[in-house]
Enzyme design. Structure first.
Site, PDB file in Angstrom:
ATOM      1  N   GLU A 100       0.831  -1.203   0.000  1.00 31.92           N
ATOM      2  CA  GLU A 100       0.000   0.000   0.000  1.00 31.92           C
ATOM      3  C   GLU A 100       0.870   1.259   0.000  1.00 31.92           C
ATOM      4  O   GLU A 100       0.583   2.232  -0.713  1.00 31.92           O
ATOM      5  CB  GLU A 100      -0.925  -0.009   1.225  1.00 31.92           C
ATOM      6  CG  GLU A 100      -1.914   1.139   1.272  1.00 31.92           C
ATOM      7  CD  GLU A 100      -2.801   1.109   2.508  1.00 31.92           C
ATOM      8  OE1 GLU A 100      -3.805   1.852   2.527  1.00 31.92           O
ATOM      9  OE2 GLU A 100      -2.488   0.367   3.464  1.00 31.92           O
ATOM     10  N   LYS A 118      -8.571  -4.308  21.845  1.00 28.28           N
ATOM     11  CA  LYS A 118      -8.819  -5.362  20.863  1.00 28.28           C
ATOM     12  C   LYS A 118     -10.215  -5.962  21.039  1.00 28.28           C
ATOM     13  O   LYS A 118     -10.806  -6.480  20.082  1.00 28.28           O
ATOM     14  CB  LYS A 118      -7.765  -6.457  20.983  1.00 28.28           C
ATOM     15  CG  LYS A 118      -6.378  -6.050  20.515  1.00 28.28           C
ATOM     16  CD  LYS A 118      -6.335  -5.882  19.010  1.00 28.28           C
ATOM     17  CE  LYS A 118      -4.959  -5.486  18.521  1.00 28.28           C
ATOM     18  NZ  LYS A 118      -4.938  -5.221  17.069  1.00 28.28           N
ATOM     19  N   GLU A 176     -12.284  -3.637  19.092  1.00 28.45           N
ATOM     20  CA  GLU A 176     -12.013  -3.804  17.667  1.00 28.45           C
ATOM     21  C   GLU A 176     -12.723  -5.024  17.095  1.00 28.45           C
ATOM     22  O   GLU A 176     -13.267  -4.985  15.989  1.00 28.45           O
ATOM     23  CB  GLU A 176     -10.504  -3.933  17.439  1.00 28.45           C
ATOM     24  CG  GLU A 176     -10.116  -4.112  15.982  1.00 28.45           C
ATOM     25  CD  GLU A 176      -8.642  -4.396  15.803  1.00 28.45           C
ATOM     26  OE1 GLU A 176      -8.031  -3.762  14.928  1.00 28.45           O
ATOM     27  OE2 GLU A 176      -8.096  -5.238  16.536  1.00 28.45           O
TER      28      GLU A 176
END
Length: 599
Positions: A294, A370, A373
């Site tokens: 990317e 997390k 998430e």
């Protein structure tokens, strides 16, 4: 040059001579009594003091007697003076500390036996050390409600008003969603208009949990759900373990700070009953291949720069709250946790021929964010991939990662089962999702993602072998680290920040159009993931450094140290994903971000 100037300033500081419990000591002026006492191994009890936070002096547990002064003084907020005579353990001091501690104990209204922090409660520890046998004061009767959100629990009935959570939230993380409200007996730690933390800008970083001396703040445990899945014969339970866990779990079993327990992890997890034991580092290698690709694509096509890493969920949430207009600068790559879940329920599910609904993915993380998430609405890519293939309905929807355990929660599971962790035999992770490189190991330390990405980006762009793999310039515990790397004639400028207050500095530059960087790594927690909110307590600077050293040691000893050379990753692309940034890779491994409100 800057280091030389700082050293000269330090050497020019005036020294003062004083006596502490009869021992003569010379220290620099502007040193507190508490700090001076530490230098001669005198441990003054304290609760609200933290070397990384501003001085507050609120709890008064650290009071001492200073000759010539009528009142006792708080040693954490009183600076030394020349010829000062200090006594830290007189009858008067002892009696005062006992009264102070008893008053603090009246604030904690809950039974210690059922407190998540019972083993690590600083208040309970001090009560034992100071010989508190009873509380002479009536317990407070205010009944503040407990708040339970996705990531953690806030229990005001256990709060002793030490203020550490407030200071770490304001000073280290630059978020500031909590503060003291009201006065006198009604004082409490609260939020804006007493709103729930999950309705505010809280990033779920969990740094407040690490500094809280009682059980007022703790993670929301998912241990019981994991046991239920393990004991369900219809479920195939997979576990993934983050890099930072291997240098911290041992601390829960009295091993030294930063002790490497990598090969004990597969052994203990199999004993707990998991069907497959994999390594999040596999997905970290996958993240690097996608993220480096990317970065290269953005540079070649002149797309928006700097590219900013996205593997820290608390950091991502911070940006979504405070700088939502900069979302396009974030890498679209999911974190290793989420990439792993998506691959486990698609590629691996196909390999083992098990219906994805019957696969449970459990991650063991150093992080409480997390948990948040894993429940983001975007993290259902494996369901979307299977939806038409298996004719799944919306009510069949499942997340890529089902449950998240902190390092502390895993330790509790091991203790529940009476496993002798220290003397466990060493074993290897299962294949193929347990194969990883040295680049993936250092994901757990600040600067590690940057270093791993540079190892791959350099070789992909130049076609040359990178002879020296260590990028020491982005290592260390400085708040912001900057570097320039020659990438095939291009002067690639990079920066690394850890702790959200330092991230804010870099974001302000981006916002104002003054950022000179092409690539920025941000970790929400000081030290990176090894200093995460789900790590063993205590987690301080000294322990963070030891954990970092162990991760670098493991990286150095790995046979393969570049993510793009991981044979399991090469096979994954060949058999399933085809190429980095492919259509399938974008569907399963990349994500999008949202604008969250300010309150």
């Amino acid at each position: 040059m800057e280091d030389v100037k700082q050293r000269c300033v330090f050497e020019m500081k005036k020294l003062v001579s004083l006596f502490i419990d009869g021992k003569r000591i010379e220290v620099e002026e502007n040193t507190t009594i508490l700090e001076a006492a530490k230098r001669i191994n005198i441990d003054i009890p304290h609760l609200c003091y933290d070397e990384n936070l501003s001085i507050w002096g609120g709890c008064r547990v650290c009071v001492v007697e200073v000759e010539g002064r009528k009142d006792l003084v708080a040693s954490c907020s009183t600076f030394v003076e020349d010829k000062m005579v200090i006594r830290t353990n007189t009858k008067r001091v002892k009696e005062a500390r006992e009264v102070i501690l008893e008053l603090l104990l009246t604030r904690c209204q809950e039974d210690c036996r059922f407190c998540q922090k019972s083993e690590k409660c600083k208040l309970k520890e001090l009560a034992y050390k100071l010989g508190i046998k009873k509380i002479r004061f009536e317990k407070r009767k205010e009944r503040y409600p407990k708040e339970v959100n996705i990531s953690f629990i806030r229990d005001p009935k256990r709060c002793i008003l030490c203020g550490k959570c407030i200071r770490v939230c304001h000073q280290i993380q630059a978020v500031g969603v909590i503060d003291f409200v009201f006065r006198g007996e009604k004082t409490k730690v609260s939020t804006f208009f007493n709103k729930r933390l999950d309705n505010l800008e809280c990033t779920s970083c969990g740094q407040c949990i690490l500094v809280c001396p009682t059980g007022a703040l703790s993670e929301k445990e998912e241990v019981d759900f994991v046991w239920e899945a393990i004991f369900n014969p219809k479920k195939f339970v997979i576990v993934e373990v983050a890099p930072a866990v291997r240098v911290s779990l041992g601390e829960e079993f009295d091993l030294g700070g930063g002790t490497l327990v990598t090969k004990k992890l597969p052994s203990v997890l199999r004993r707990l009953g998991f069907d497959r034991v994999f390594d999040t580092q596999f997905a970290a290698d996958l993240t690097i291949v996608e993220e480096a690709s990317e970065l290269i694509e953005r540079i070649k096509k002149g797309k928006r720069l700097p590219l900013i890493t996205s593997c820290s969920p608390a950091w991502v949430k911070y940006l979504e709250h405070f700088f939502p207009h900069l979302r396009d600068y974030l890498s679209t790559c999911k974190s290793p946790q989420q990439m792993f879940g998506a691959i486990a329920k698609t590629y691996y599910a196909q390999k083992i021929k098990i219906h994805p609904k019957n696969i449970i993915v459990v991650s063991v993380m150093p992080c409480v964010a997390k948990k948040f998430e894993a429940r983001r609405k975007e993290m259902v890519s494996s369901f979307l991939w299977w939806k038409n293939k298996l004719n799944l309905k919306e009510e069949d929807k499942f997340f890529d990662v089902d449950f998240v355990l902190t390092t502390r929660e895993l330790a509790k599971m091991v203790k529940e089962r009476g496993i002798d962790f220290v003397n466990l035999e060493e074993e290897e992770f299962d294949s193929p999702l347990g194969i990883s490189t040295g680049a993936a190991v250092i994901f757990g330390v600040t600067g590690g993602v940057m270093e791993a990405a540079l190892r791959t980006a350099y070789e992909v762009v130049t076609g040359k072998t990178l002879e020296k793999l260590e990028f020491e310039i982005v290592r260390g515990m400085r708040g912001i680290k900057k570097a320039e790397i020659n990438l095939n004639g291009m002067n690639l400028k990079v920066a690394v920040a850890h702790g959200l207050s330092w991230a804010k500095v870099l974001l302000e530059e981006v916002k104002e159009g003054k950022s000179p960087y092409h690539f920025i790594e941000v970790m929400a927690c000081p030290g990176g993931c090894l200093g995460g909110g789900g790590q063993p307590i205590p987690t301080n600077l000294e322990i963070r450094k030891k954990r970092a050293q162990s991760l670098y040691k493991e990286d150095k000893n790995k046979p393969i140290r570049k993510s793009h050379q991981n044979p399991a990753i090469i096979a994954l692309y060949k058999e399933f994903l085809k190429s980095p940034l492919s259509k399938k890779a974008h569907m399963l491994l990349h994500t999008s971000y949202v604008e969250r409100g300010r309150y």
